[in-house]
Design an enzyme around this catalytic site. Structure first.
Site, PDB file in Angstrom:
ATOM      1  N   ARG A 107     -19.226 -82.567  20.202  1.00 25.79           N
ATOM      2  CA  ARG A 107     -19.193 -81.120  20.473  1.00 25.79           C
ATOM      3  C   ARG A 107     -20.365 -80.743  21.368  1.00 25.79           C
ATOM      4  O   ARG A 107     -21.217 -81.568  21.667  1.00 25.79           O
ATOM      5  CB  ARG A 107     -19.228 -80.331  19.153  1.00 25.79           C
ATOM      6  CG  ARG A 107     -20.457 -80.602  18.302  1.00 25.79           C
ATOM      7  CD  ARG A 107     -20.430 -79.772  17.011  1.00 25.79           C
ATOM      8  NE  ARG A 107     -21.513 -80.178  16.117  1.00 25.79           N
ATOM      9  CZ  ARG A 107     -21.727 -79.662  14.918  1.00 25.79           C
ATOM     10  NH1 ARG A 107     -20.930 -78.730  14.445  1.00 25.79           N
ATOM     11  NH2 ARG A 107     -22.723 -80.078  14.169  1.00 25.79           N
ATOM     12  N   ASN A 145     -21.479 -71.636  18.389  1.00 31.99           N
ATOM     13  CA  ASN A 145     -22.040 -72.188  17.150  1.00 31.99           C
ATOM     14  C   ASN A 145     -23.334 -72.929  17.461  1.00 31.99           C
ATOM     15  O   ASN A 145     -23.354 -73.841  18.288  1.00 31.99           O
ATOM     16  CB  ASN A 145     -21.060 -73.178  16.506  1.00 31.99           C
ATOM     17  CG  ASN A 145     -21.516 -73.611  15.122  1.00 31.99           C
ATOM     18  OD1 ASN A 145     -21.392 -72.854  14.167  1.00 31.99           O
ATOM     19  ND2 ASN A 145     -22.073 -74.793  15.008  1.00 31.99           N
ATOM     20  N   GLU A 146     -24.429 -72.495  16.841  1.00 37.79           N
ATOM     21  CA  GLU A 146     -25.728 -73.176  16.967  1.00 37.79           C
ATOM     22  C   GLU A 146     -26.056 -73.567  18.406  1.00 37.79           C
ATOM     23  O   GLU A 146     -26.093 -74.753  18.762  1.00 37.79           O
ATOM     24  CB  GLU A 146     -25.775 -74.416  16.061  1.00 37.79           C
ATOM     25  CG  GLU A 146     -25.842 -74.071  14.590  1.00 37.79           C
ATOM     26  CD  GLU A 146     -26.180 -75.275  13.698  1.00 37.79           C
ATOM     27  OE1 GLU A 146     -25.997 -76.415  14.140  1.00 37.79           O
ATOM     28  OE2 GLU A 146     -26.638 -75.051  12.567  1.00 37.79           O
ATOM     29  N   CYS A 157     -28.750 -80.631  35.127  1.00 35.31           N
ATOM     30  CA  CYS A 157     -27.586 -80.815  35.997  1.00 35.31           C
ATOM     31  C   CYS A 157     -27.744 -79.980  37.271  1.00 35.31           C
ATOM     32  O   CYS A 157     -28.659 -79.167  37.372  1.00 35.31           O
ATOM     33  CB  CYS A 157     -26.324 -80.409  35.238  1.00 35.31           C
ATOM     34  SG  CYS A 157     -26.322 -78.681  34.732  1.00 35.31           S
ATOM     35  N   GLU A 318     -24.698 -70.634   6.913  1.00 38.54           N
ATOM     36  CA  GLU A 318     -24.391 -71.975   6.407  1.00 38.54           C
ATOM     37  C   GLU A 318     -25.492 -72.362   5.425  1.00 38.54           C
ATOM     38  O   GLU A 318     -26.623 -72.630   5.820  1.00 38.54           O
ATOM     39  CB  GLU A 318     -24.331 -73.003   7.539  1.00 38.54           C
ATOM     40  CG  GLU A 318     -23.217 -72.747   8.535  1.00 38.54           C
ATOM     41  CD  GLU A 318     -23.137 -73.812   9.627  1.00 38.54           C
ATOM     42  OE1 GLU A 318     -23.687 -74.919   9.440  1.00 38.54           O
ATOM     43  OE2 GLU A 318     -22.535 -73.528  10.675  1.00 38.54           O
ATOM     44  N   TRP A 326     -26.158 -85.768   7.623  1.00 37.46           N
ATOM     45  CA  TRP A 326     -26.780 -86.009   8.927  1.00 37.46           C
ATOM     46  C   TRP A 326     -28.274 -86.331   8.877  1.00 37.46           C
ATOM     47  O   TRP A 326     -28.862 -86.632   9.899  1.00 37.46           O
ATOM     48  CB  TRP A 326     -26.545 -84.816   9.851  1.00 37.46           C
ATOM     49  CG  TRP A 326     -26.825 -83.477   9.223  1.00 37.46           C
ATOM     50  CD1 TRP A 326     -25.911 -82.629   8.684  1.00 37.46           C
ATOM     51  CD2 TRP A 326     -28.099 -82.836   9.045  1.00 37.46           C
ATOM     52  NE1 TRP A 326     -26.520 -81.495   8.188  1.00 37.46           N
ATOM     53  CE2 TRP A 326     -27.867 -81.602   8.408  1.00 37.46           C
ATOM     54  CE3 TRP A 326     -29.420 -83.175   9.372  1.00 37.46           C
ATOM     55  CZ2 TRP A 326     -28.899 -80.711   8.077  1.00 37.46           C
ATOM     56  CZ3 TRP A 326     -30.447 -82.298   9.051  1.00 37.46           C
ATOM     57  CH2 TRP A 326     -30.178 -81.079   8.404  1.00 37.46           C
ATOM     58  N   GLU A 366     -17.940 -85.525   9.659  1.00 36.74           N
ATOM     59  CA  GLU A 366     -18.728 -85.036   8.524  1.00 36.74           C
ATOM     60  C   GLU A 366     -18.058 -85.324   7.182  1.00 36.74           C
ATOM     61  O   GLU A 366     -18.170 -84.543   6.230  1.00 36.74           O
ATOM     62  CB  GLU A 366     -19.032 -83.544   8.720  1.00 36.74           C
ATOM     63  CG  GLU A 366     -19.954 -83.341   9.907  1.00 36.74           C
ATOM     64  CD  GLU A 366     -20.267 -81.881  10.236  1.00 36.74           C
ATOM     65  OE1 GLU A 366     -19.618 -80.987   9.671  1.00 36.74           O
ATOM     66  OE2 GLU A 366     -21.170 -81.660  11.064  1.00 36.74           O
ATOM     67  N   GLN A 367     -17.384 -86.469   7.105  1.00 30.04           N
ATOM     68  CA  GLN A 367     -16.689 -86.850   5.868  1.00 30.04           C
ATOM     69  C   GLN A 367     -17.607 -86.829   4.656  1.00 30.04           C
ATOM     70  O   GLN A 367     -17.212 -86.494   3.558  1.00 30.04           O
ATOM     71  CB  GLN A 367     -16.149 -88.275   5.976  1.00 30.04           C
ATOM     72  CG  GLN A 367     -15.304 -88.532   7.170  1.00 30.04           C
ATOM     73  CD  GLN A 367     -14.868 -89.977   7.259  1.00 30.04           C
ATOM     74  OE1 GLN A 367     -14.985 -90.738   6.296  1.00 30.04           O
ATOM     75  NE2 GLN A 367     -14.339 -90.356   8.398  1.00 30.04           N
ATOM     76  N   MET A 368     -18.874 -87.263   4.871  1.00 28.90           N
ATOM     77  CA  MET A 368     -19.780 -87.433   3.734  1.00 28.90           C
ATOM     78  C   MET A 368     -20.538 -86.149   3.397  1.00 28.90           C
ATOM     79  O   MET A 368     -21.432 -86.152   2.566  1.00 28.90           O
ATOM     80  CB  MET A 368     -20.773 -88.573   4.027  1.00 28.90           C
ATOM     81  CG  MET A 368     -20.118 -89.927   4.196  1.00 28.90           C
ATOM     82  SD  MET A 368     -19.196 -90.419   2.718  1.00 28.90           S
ATOM     83  CE  MET A 368     -20.539 -90.771   1.591  1.00 28.90           C
TER      84      MET A 368
HETATM   85  C1  GAL Z   1     -24.512 -77.304  11.200  1.00 26.75           C
HETATM   86  C2  GAL Z   1     -23.283 -76.962  12.024  1.00 26.75           C
HETATM   87  C3  GAL Z   1     -22.009 -77.156  11.238  1.00 26.75           C
HETATM   88  C4  GAL Z   1     -22.039 -78.462  10.498  1.00 26.75           C
HETATM   89  C5  GAL Z   1     -23.242 -78.497   9.597  1.00 26.75           C
HETATM   90  C6  GAL Z   1     -23.360 -79.740   8.763  1.00 26.75           C
HETATM   91  O1  GAL Z   1     -25.561 -77.651  12.047  1.00 26.75           O
HETATM   92  O2  GAL Z   1     -23.339 -75.637  12.483  1.00 26.75           O
HETATM   93  O3  GAL Z   1     -20.910 -77.107  12.105  1.00 26.75           O
HETATM   94  O4  GAL Z   1     -22.070 -79.498  11.423  1.00 26.75           O
HETATM   95  O5  GAL Z   1     -24.396 -78.421  10.408  1.00 26.75           O
HETATM   96  O6  GAL Z   1     -24.489 -79.709   7.932  1.00 26.75           O
END
Ligand code: GAL
Length: 650
Positions: A107, A145-146, A157, A318, A326, A366-368
């Protein structure tokens, strides 16, 4: 300020069969959730082929969610342009600092400077705005998003280079003015035309810091105009408030500048991930990390709540609901941590705490990553904690958050300068600010984190660590507020052009604090320099300043350099102290400002919301709320274990 907080969740109808949507919506409502954020990554569902739009699924999802009683936060999908769009304009891809194109397959694969991509974003935004702008079930918007996530704020570029040249021409007017500001005579770097200027990457050794600094400023302006292109359209067609979700430990652009045209400053809070991944490794505290492994840093989230709350209505869009995927390591949060984090946000005036995400997705990247539900639709432990929070809130009418007595100045330009100026590679701006913030919280204080343009009236103590430029005008405003000012270390040592000021320290600051910096002792974090302060031994590390003193010194490094110097209304901190010394110094500074410090038990924190004091406990050992805090317990207990929350009404 002071709206009664609501709960929300991030939901991806496109991940699940339609047959499940109504049941999901009903369960959300039953759990006490009232907001649901959708669609930020769904461009390919909205426009599967160029110009062929399919909104039936989204109409239906919004109807189902809305009819269940949920308020929808609808996102523009511009963080994930479809492959066909990239194929139409391959040069929209961002180029990294090493000159490599970013690949397709995740993304954020776009450059903010590509005007063709921007036009495509405007088109999809306009279609969404027209279709849903007055939909009664939609309550708010989120753009993209973010911004900047995965290192995407800056792109090296061609579109960035071309727009950077135009930006410079506008900023400086003449090439002579730019040469002067950048000091290009050094190393024969002078330019004859703006068209000769390249981006500041891939240079043989470091690029000119003023060049780099302007590239950072330019990148912010590009994000501001990119976002603005969307918000202008949304506002034309829709009365609903607009948000964007910012991040933690993130300095690649000035969020304050973006937030200035938004209604809501949302951010994404992942306490355990942040504890692991904080980019600064040098001054980390291994004991705190071990003690708080499953709850996160007791001050990191709070700091960001205060940072973003000063930019708009505060939303946590979030909130980590369980283990994430991650970070370097991804432990299970302590029982109660999800509720604790939510309460910390509410203590800082969050109007919305929304969990990422409703249900764990069994596929792709992001399965986990946990959700409130497991993938088989059973409730995960985060769900019970969210429900508990909803129950806590249902019986309470919380007071509004009012201005704190202490301000901590945070400045993105100072952050960039600190990073670009080097000297000690262990100097990390956010860590220094967090240390000061923590020291105030350890003394029972509440803090507002504000930009240099804030209105400073009403504060009793204002801290300005590493505020690299301190103009006379800003100093005058600080003095005029009547607050006591704690400047330094590394404050007032540069001009706006990123040059050293002609006088050693910017003069009004030197005058007010009674200290002028002559040279700096920039050190590795592992070589602390011992000091004595008020009968206690401590150390400076990473940074010390040597200079001339006309004010009153307090404390000394063992080799004679000062710790603190006091002028009439301002003091200067001449280095970066260890946590214990900093706590002591901040306690003294609070007293000097007419405040009453209260020594907090380890890892216990408090935040005032009007007459409500909200206590959160992060430490492994049980603690008791100090007697100096009086009032009636309206939630929890004065004895607190890890993850407990207590509210006193005073
Ligand atoms: C954020 C993001 C989300 C998702 C999440 C996972 O940084 O906005 O889309 O990836 O992390 O923790």
């Amino acid at each position: 300020m002071g709206k009664q907080p609501a709960l929300g969740v991030c939901y991806y109808p496109e991940h699940w069969p339609e047959a499940l949507w109504a049941q999901d919506a009903a369960e959300m409502v039953a759990a006490g959730i009232s907001y649901v954020r959708i669609a930020e990554f769904s461009w390919i569902k909205m426009e599967p082929e160029p110009g062929q739009y399919e909104f039936g699924w989204l109409d239906k999802a919004i109807d189902i969610l809305g009819q269940a009683g949920l308020k929808v936060i609808l996102c523009t999908p511009t963080a994930t342009p479809p492959k066909w769009l990239l194929d139409q304009m391959p040069d929209m891809i961002a180029i990294d600092e090493e000159g490599r194109p970013r690949g397709y397959g995740s993304r954020r694969h776009y450059s903010f400077s590509h005007r063709g991509y921007r036009a495509a974003c405007e088109t999809i935004t306009e279609i969404l705005a027209k279709r849903y702008g007055t939909n009664p079930y939609v309550a708010a918007w989120q753009t993209d998003n973010e911004y900047g996530c995965h290192d995407t704020a800056l792109s090296w570029c061609e579109s960035a280079r071309d727009h950077f040249r135009l930006w410079l021409a506008k900023r400086y007017g003449t090439i002579e003015a730019l040469n002067e500001a950048w000091g290009t005579i050094f190393w024969s770097m002078s330019y004859r035309h703006f068209d000769e200027i390249e981006l500041p990457n891939l240079t043989v050794t470091e690029a000119n810091p003023s060049h780099n600094m302007d590239f950072r400023r330019f990148a912010t302006d590009e994000i501001v105009s990119f976002d603005r292109a969307q918000t202008d359209i949304l506002r034309r067609h829709s009365p609903y408030p607009i948000s964007h979700n910012f991040m933690g430990d993130f300095n690649q652009f000035d969020a304050r500048a973006v937030a200035s045209h938004l209604d809501i400053a949302a951010w994404d809070s992942y306490p355990i991930g942040f504890l692991q991944n904080l980019q600064d490794k040098a001054r980390r505290d291994p004991k705190l990390e071990a003690d708080c492994y499953r709850v996160g840093d007791p001050d990191f989230q709070a700091f960001h709540h205060d940072l973003y709350r000063a930019m708009g209505r505060l939303w946590i869009i979030e909130q980590q609901p369980g283990p994430v995927n991650w970070a370097a390591y991804n432990p299970i949060p302590a029982e109660g941590a999800v509720r604790l984090w939510s309460w910390e946000a509410i203590a800082h005036d969050a109007e919305l705490v929304s969990y990422f995400r409703w249900r764990q997705a069994p596929f792709a990247q992001e399965q986990m990553h946990a959700g409130l539900k497991y993938r088989n639709n059973d409730d995960a432990p985060g769900m019970a904690e969210a429900q508990q929070l909803a129950q806590d809130l249902s019986g309470l009418k919380l007071d509004a958050t009012t201005q704190a007595p202490i301000a901590l100045i945070h400045d993105y330009e100072a952050d960039w300068m600190t990073e670009l100026d080097g000297q000690s590679r262990d100097f990390y701006y956010l860590r220094l600010l967090l240390d000061v913030y923590r020291a105030i919280r350890e003394n029972g204080g509440s803090v507002d984190v504000v930009g240099p343009d804030a209105d400073f009236s009403g504060y009793q103590l204002i801290c300005a660590p590493s505020l690299m430029t301190m103009s006379d005008a800003l100093m005058d405003r600080l003095i005029a507020s009547g607050a006591h000012i704690l400047a330094g270390p590394r404050t007032g040592l540069k001009t706006d052009d990123f040059q050293l000021p002609p006088e050693l320290t910017q003069s009004s600051l030197a005058e007010a604090t009674g200290f002028t910096t002559q040279r700096v002792d920039a050190l590795p974090a592992h070589l602390p320099q011992p000091l004595s302060y008020e009968g206690e031994e401590g150390a400076f590390s990473v940074w010390r300043e040597a200079g001339q003193m006309s004010g009153l010194g307090q404390g000394q490094s063992h080799d004679g350099l000062p710790v603190l110097v006091h002028g009439n209304q301002a003091s200067y901190l001449c280095g970066w102290p260890d946590a214990k010394t900093l706590r002591h110094i901040l306690s003294d500074m609070m007293q000097k400002s007419g405040l009453t410090p209260i020594a907090m038990p380890p890892y216990l924190r408090v935040r005032a919301r009007g007459k409500h004091l909200i206590f959160t406990h992060y430490g492994p050992e049980p603690v008791t709320i100090p007697e100096a805090f009086t009032g009636k317990v309206i939630l929890g207990d004065r004895q607190m274990a890890q993850t407990d929350v207590t509210i006193l009404e005073i």
